[in-house]
Design a protein around this motif. Sequence first.
Motif, mmCIF file in Angstrom:
data_model
loop_
_atom_site.group_PDB
_atom_site.id
_atom_site.type_symbol
_atom_site.label_atom_id
_atom_site.label_comp_id
_atom_site.label_asym_id
_atom_site.label_seq_id
_atom_site.Cartn_x
_atom_site.Cartn_y
_atom_site.Cartn_z
ATOM 1 N N LEU A 65 45.440 27.483 36.240
ATOM 2 C CA LEU A 65 45.988 27.690 37.580
ATOM 3 C C LEU A 65 47.295 28.481 37.499
ATOM 4 O O LEU A 65 47.481 29.456 38.238
ATOM 5 C CB LEU A 65 46.211 26.344 38.276
ATOM 6 C CG LEU A 65 46.870 26.415 39.654
ATOM 7 C CD1 LEU A 65 45.981 27.139 40.649
ATOM 8 C CD2 LEU A 65 47.208 25.023 40.142
ATOM 9 N N LEU A 66 48.186 28.079 36.609
ATOM 10 C CA LEU A 66 49.457 28.797 36.443
ATOM 11 C C LEU A 66 49.239 30.237 36.000
ATOM 12 O O LEU A 66 49.915 31.159 36.496
ATOM 13 C CB LEU A 66 50.360 28.084 35.440
ATOM 14 C CG LEU A 66 51.016 26.791 35.907
ATOM 15 C CD1 LEU A 66 51.814 26.161 34.762
ATOM 16 C CD2 LEU A 66 51.924 27.038 37.099
ATOM 17 N N LEU A 67 48.325 30.453 35.085
ATOM 18 C CA LEU A 67 48.039 31.811 34.618
ATOM 19 C C LEU A 67 47.508 32.681 35.757
ATOM 20 O O LEU A 67 47.887 33.847 35.881
ATOM 21 C CB LEU A 67 47.044 31.781 33.454
ATOM 22 C CG LEU A 67 46.720 33.132 32.842
ATOM 23 C CD1 LEU A 67 47.966 33.783 32.255
ATOM 24 C CD2 LEU A 67 45.646 32.979 31.769
ATOM 25 N N THR A 68 46.666 32.106 36.584
ATOM 26 C CA THR A 68 46.123 32.842 37.731
ATOM 27 C C THR A 68 47.239 33.230 38.702
ATOM 28 O O THR A 68 47.304 34.372 39.169
ATOM 29 C CB THR A 68 45.050 31.993 38.451
ATOM 30 O OG1 THR A 68 44.030 31.651 37.501
ATOM 31 C CG2 THR A 68 44.437 32.732 39.616
ATOM 32 N N ALA B 6 48.557 37.080 39.465
ATOM 33 C CA ALA B 6 48.601 37.586 40.836
ATOM 34 C C ALA B 6 49.997 38.095 41.189
ATOM 35 O O ALA B 6 50.144 39.158 41.800
ATOM 36 C CB ALA B 6 48.169 36.488 41.812
ATOM 37 N N ILE B 7 51.012 37.353 40.785
ATOM 38 C CA ILE B 7 52.401 37.773 41.043
ATOM 39 C C ILE B 7 52.686 39.101 40.346
ATOM 40 O O ILE B 7 53.192 40.048 40.959
ATOM 41 C CB ILE B 7 53.399 36.685 40.590
ATOM 42 C CG1 ILE B 7 53.319 35.472 41.512
ATOM 43 C CG2 ILE B 7 54.828 37.232 40.535
ATOM 44 C CD1 ILE B 7 54.085 34.257 41.009
ATOM 45 N N ASP B 8 52.355 39.184 39.059
ATOM 46 C CA ASP B 8 52.645 40.407 38.303
ATOM 47 C C ASP B 8 51.859 41.603 38.827
ATOM 48 O O ASP B 8 52.400 42.706 38.952
ATOM 49 C CB ASP B 8 52.364 40.200 36.814
ATOM 50 C CG ASP B 8 53.534 39.557 36.087
ATOM 51 O OD1 ASP B 8 54.643 39.508 36.659
ATOM 52 O OD2 ASP B 8 53.348 39.103 34.947
ATOM 53 N N LEU B 9 50.609 41.413 39.132
ATOM 54 C CA LEU B 9 49.782 42.507 39.642
ATOM 55 C C LEU B 9 50.309 43.009 40.981
ATOM 56 O O LEU B 9 50.419 44.224 41.199
ATOM 57 C CB LEU B 9 48.329 42.042 39.782
ATOM 58 C CG LEU B 9 47.318 43.081 39.366
ATOM 59 C CD1 LEU B 9 47.153 43.007 37.866
ATOM 60 C CD2 LEU B 9 46.020 42.837 40.058
ATOM 61 N N LEU C 17 59.325 36.682 36.794
ATOM 62 C CA LEU C 17 58.844 35.375 37.206
ATOM 63 C C LEU C 17 57.421 35.158 36.702
ATOM 64 O O LEU C 17 57.097 34.104 36.157
ATOM 65 C CB LEU C 17 58.895 35.246 38.739
ATOM 66 C CG LEU C 17 58.295 33.991 39.345
ATOM 67 C CD1 LEU C 17 59.037 32.747 38.874
ATOM 68 C CD2 LEU C 17 58.310 34.095 40.870
ATOM 69 N N GLY C 18 56.583 36.174 36.847
ATOM 70 C CA GLY C 18 55.211 36.085 36.351
ATOM 71 C C GLY C 18 55.156 35.846 34.850
ATOM 72 O O GLY C 18 54.371 35.028 34.368
ATOM 73 N N MET D 60 53.617 32.649 32.928
ATOM 74 C CA MET D 60 52.616 32.807 31.863
ATOM 75 C C MET D 60 53.006 32.024 30.616
ATOM 76 O O MET D 60 52.159 31.399 29.974
ATOM 77 C CB MET D 60 52.429 34.282 31.519
ATOM 78 C CG MET D 60 51.620 35.048 32.509
ATOM 79 S SD MET D 60 51.446 36.766 31.968
ATOM 80 C CE MET D 60 50.858 37.515 33.479
ATOM 81 N N LEU D 61 54.284 32.061 30.274
ATOM 82 C CA LEU D 61 54.751 31.299 29.112
ATOM 83 C C LEU D 61 54.601 29.796 29.345
ATOM 84 O O LEU D 61 54.202 29.058 28.434
ATOM 85 C CB LEU D 61 56.204 31.651 28.791
ATOM 86 C CG LEU D 61 56.433 33.051 28.238
ATOM 87 C CD1 LEU D 61 57.918 33.364 28.157
ATOM 88 C CD2 LEU D 61 55.766 33.211 26.874
#
Length: 153
Positions: free
Chosen positions: A44-47, A51-54, A93-94, A98-99
Amino acid sequence: MDKFNLKIPPIPLALICGLMIWSLAELLGTHSMGIEIRRAVAVLLLTVAAAIDLTALITFFRSKTTVDPRYPHKTSKMVTSGIYRFSRNPMYLGLAIMLASLSLWLGARFGLFVVVLFILYMNRFQIEPEEQALENQFGKSYLEYKSSVRRWI
């Protein structure tokens, strides 16, 4: 300490932090929390992070300005629309999310400390010098934006 300003690009820094998290998981074991729950939250966090980074990257490309954070003086215009209405640094933030996702996925007991170190490093050696360059370049407009939009979230 200024010699570290804008020297390590955020993506390689995040990769180094990811290796640190992986090392912590290997050396110190994993969370006692169930693997299914950890991994579900990690996905969920990775998704969310992706989305934030994209969204942030697309907004930058549409604005036709540089995405290379080592050279903030090459910024051709301020980007304040889209996700940048909510965060001045959504790409960073993204990466931080991810980390955190990696830390959960691997079950690294102390992995979130690495995320905190990433954020502290980014604040001091990446974001502060970027903000100074943007203030110098865009003056009052950037100061107004800075006062109305938070650095991270």
